[in-house]
Design an enzyme around this catalytic site. Structure first.
Site, PDB file in Angstrom:
ATOM      1  N   HIS A  76       0.846  -1.198   0.000  1.00 42.08           N
ATOM      2  CA  HIS A  76       0.000   0.000   0.000  1.00 42.08           C
ATOM      3  C   HIS A  76       0.877   1.243   0.000  1.00 42.08           C
ATOM      4  O   HIS A  76       1.675   1.432   0.906  1.00 42.08           O
ATOM      5  CB  HIS A  76      -0.903   0.022   1.234  1.00 42.08           C
ATOM      6  CG  HIS A  76      -2.037  -0.949   1.144  1.00 42.08           C
ATOM      7  ND1 HIS A  76      -3.220  -0.767   1.799  1.00 42.08           N
ATOM      8  CD2 HIS A  76      -2.184  -2.088   0.455  1.00 42.08           C
ATOM      9  CE1 HIS A  76      -4.037  -1.773   1.532  1.00 42.08           C
ATOM     10  NE2 HIS A  76      -3.420  -2.592   0.729  1.00 42.08           N
ATOM     11  N   TYR A 205      -8.960   5.280   7.654  1.00 39.73           N
ATOM     12  CA  TYR A 205      -9.111   5.624   9.073  1.00 39.73           C
ATOM     13  C   TYR A 205     -10.206   6.696   9.135  1.00 39.73           C
ATOM     14  O   TYR A 205     -10.107   7.709   8.428  1.00 39.73           O
ATOM     15  CB  TYR A 205      -7.814   6.221   9.637  1.00 39.73           C
ATOM     16  CG  TYR A 205      -6.775   5.198  10.033  1.00 39.73           C
ATOM     17  CD1 TYR A 205      -6.171   4.365   9.094  1.00 39.73           C
ATOM     18  CD2 TYR A 205      -6.375   5.073  11.366  1.00 39.73           C
ATOM     19  CE1 TYR A 205      -5.207   3.438   9.461  1.00 39.73           C
ATOM     20  CE2 TYR A 205      -5.411   4.148  11.745  1.00 39.73           C
ATOM     21  CZ  TYR A 205      -4.833   3.332  10.790  1.00 39.73           C
ATOM     22  OH  TYR A 205      -3.878   2.413  11.153  1.00 39.73           O
ATOM     23  N   PRO A 297      -3.702  -0.015  19.351  1.00 41.35           N
ATOM     24  CA  PRO A 297      -3.466  -0.475  17.977  1.00 41.35           C
ATOM     25  C   PRO A 297      -3.683   0.566  16.878  1.00 41.35           C
ATOM     26  O   PRO A 297      -3.448   0.282  15.711  1.00 41.35           O
ATOM     27  CB  PRO A 297      -4.467  -1.630  17.828  1.00 41.35           C
ATOM     28  CG  PRO A 297      -5.526  -1.370  18.836  1.00 41.35           C
ATOM     29  CD  PRO A 297      -4.877  -0.650  19.966  1.00 41.35           C
ATOM     30  N   LYS A 301       1.194  -0.683  15.286  1.00 38.65           N
ATOM     31  CA  LYS A 301       2.623  -0.818  15.591  1.00 38.65           C
ATOM     32  C   LYS A 301       3.013  -2.048  16.408  1.00 38.65           C
ATOM     33  O   LYS A 301       4.201  -2.348  16.549  1.00 38.65           O
ATOM     34  CB  LYS A 301       3.113   0.423  16.374  1.00 38.65           C
ATOM     35  CG  LYS A 301       3.032   1.705  15.609  1.00 38.65           C
ATOM     36  CD  LYS A 301       4.005   1.693  14.454  1.00 38.65           C
ATOM     37  CE  LYS A 301       3.823   2.852  13.514  1.00 38.65           C
ATOM     38  NZ  LYS A 301       4.326   2.597  12.180  1.00 38.65           N
ATOM     39  N   TYR A 389       4.153   6.320  10.155  1.00 39.89           N
ATOM     40  CA  TYR A 389       3.260   5.219   9.782  1.00 39.89           C
ATOM     41  C   TYR A 389       4.012   4.127   9.011  1.00 39.89           C
ATOM     42  O   TYR A 389       3.793   2.935   9.257  1.00 39.89           O
ATOM     43  CB  TYR A 389       2.061   5.745   8.961  1.00 39.89           C
ATOM     44  CG  TYR A 389       0.921   4.749   8.955  1.00 39.89           C
ATOM     45  CD1 TYR A 389       0.118   4.577  10.085  1.00 39.89           C
ATOM     46  CD2 TYR A 389       0.670   3.956   7.852  1.00 39.89           C
ATOM     47  CE1 TYR A 389      -0.903   3.633  10.105  1.00 39.89           C
ATOM     48  CE2 TYR A 389      -0.353   3.012   7.866  1.00 39.89           C
ATOM     49  CZ  TYR A 389      -1.131   2.861   9.001  1.00 39.89           C
ATOM     50  OH  TYR A 389      -2.136   1.921   9.022  1.00 39.89           O
TER      51      TYR A 389
END
Ligand code: FAD
Ligand code: DHB
Length: 396
Positions: A76, A205, A297, A301, A389
């Site tokens: 991604h 998200y 979460p 990570k 990220y």
């Protein structure tokens, strides 16, 4: 009579941390043995994290564990953030000079590691109860437990406590040695794995006044979604239709993108906490992964941090056995904790930004929207989000 085994490193726990350590040590010619409380089928079936940082991916490929990862893992280059009727894409790859994340389930990583170890007849003992540690402060550590064939006793040079948050390693350290730093969040995640094709090819998200939501996937047939929920609720109190309806509302799905629905194969409610112990070592016991720290979460990570710890710990054992030096082992805790705190900060920030707090007032709600607007609207802020990220570089 107990089964007595002598090895160099005794490992407790066959999650990603314990299995990876065993694999890295085996490649370096260092003996180890794993004792695991659960059964083989249980650990293979445990659905958990799914987002792999660039450095985790690179390491697994470098170690020769990349065949299925490269074939089935989904690369991604970005993900979407939805809030206040906005849809903003974070172009991870462009903002980080080409780095990406890979969606590849934690249970697939466990499967790959287990297959590689079993191919070499690695000594992995499942369903071991009553595991306890002895002599960790005397230089002659020993792990005892009880399996189907009776008592088992591992004497070793070092113990790696890779037994997760509820394991026995951390509580074996005498009172007063560890500083425990933690924060409980007043919400949890309802996570589902569903046999349903994904509506989006990238993660989403979502911030919503009813609570946060994350839209994810595993492959073309399986989707994985998370909904913020009440920590005291039961997963059963969420009928399937309610889950899909709620996801659509929070993702602000329009008519053109109704979520493809399908049977829910797995559902679990996980409480959220941030947790760190300092230091991550006592005598000959080294803690790694969830045994030493937990992140909420939201930043994806948990598994990545466990992998980063193990890279440092394996380097320490290799230096010790090859060069007779303990510099890296002595620095293990300090080096890992520096990275862990940066990852804690990121996970805490993502959690604060995407979740509704029970006592949240209008001012706080505005602050969240402003934070999301800044994080996605400013090139500098988006670059910082993307850098974290895709994952910070490994320190060892
Ligand atoms: P674990 O994977 O917990 O492995 C520890 C192992 O030790 C287990 O196999 C356990 O059975 C064994 N063990 C425990 N006690 C004993 C004992 N007494 N004796 C012997 N063996 C023992 N992270 C994310 O980033 N995103 C997510 O969506 C996400 N979802 C999660 C959902 C759940 C339900 C949980 C629990 C965690 C989730 N995480 C997630 C976190 C992530 O999965 C962990 O960070 C990761 O598993 C850490 O790996 P580990 O090897 O340190 O610990
Ligand atoms: C997934 C897990 C996460 O913790 C997250 O933040 C995003 C996606 C997943 O399991 O796909």
């Amino acid at each position: 009579m107990p089964v007595k085994i002598r090895t160099q490193v005794g490992i407790i726990g066959a999650g990603p941390a314990g299995l990876l350590l065993a694999y890295m040590l085996r490649r370096a010619g260092i003996d180890s043995v794993i004792l695991e409380k659960r059964s083989r089928s249980y650990i293979l079936g445990r659905v958990r994290a799914g987002v792999m940082e660039q450095a985790t991916r690179d390491l697994l490929i470098e170690l020769g564990l990349g065949d299925r990862l490269c074939r089935d893992g989904l690369l991604h280059k970005g993900f979407e953030i939805r809030f206040a009727n906005e849809r903003r894409r974070i172009d991870l790859s462009e903002l980080t000079g080409g780095k990406v994340i890979t969606v590849y389930g934690q249970q697939e990583v466990v499967k790959d590691l287990l297959a590689a170890l079993e191919q070499e007849n690695y000594p992995l003992h499942f369903e071991i109860d009553d595991v306890h540690l002895e002599g960790i402060d005397e230089g002659a550590p020993c792990i005892r437990g009880r399996g189907a064939e009776g008592p088992i006793e591992i004497s070793c040079d070092f113990i790696a406590g890779c037994d997760g948050f509820y394991g026995v390693s951390r509580p074996s350290i005498p009172d007063g040695v560890l500083s425990v730093l933690s924060r409980e969040y007043p919400f949890a995640w309802l996570s589902i794995l569903a046999e349903a094709p994904s509506a989006s090819h990238e993660l989403i998200y979502a911030h919503h006044q009813r609570g946060g939501a994350i839209y994810s996937m595993r492959n073309k047939r399986l989707s994985r979604h998370n909904l913020q929920c009440d920590p005291d609720g039961a997963a059963k109190s969420w009928p399937a239709d309610k889950i899909w309806d709620e996801l659509e509302v929070r993702l602000n799905a329009d008519n053109s993108e109704r979520l493809p629905r399908g049977p829910i194969l797995d559902r679990v409610i996980t409480r959220m906490r941030s947790f760190v112990v300092e230091p991550m070592q006592y005598g000959s016991l080294f803690l790694a992964g969830d045994a030493a720290h937990i992140v909420p979460p939201t930043g994806a990570k948990g598994m990545n941090l466990a992998v980063a710890d193990i890279k440092c710990l394996a380097a320490g054992f290799i230096e010790h056995y090859r060069a007779g030096r303990r510099d890296k082992l002595n620095a293990y805790s300090t080096i890992c904790l520096a990275r862990i705190w940066r990852v804690q900060r990121f996970s805490w920030w993502m959690t604060s930004m995407f979740h509704r707090f029970p006592d949240q007032d209008t001012f706080t709600a505005h602050m969240q929207i402003a934070e999301l607007d800044h994080a996605t609207g400013s090139q500098a802020a988006a670059a910082s989000l993307a850098e974290n990220y895709v994952g910070l570089p490994h320190s060892c």
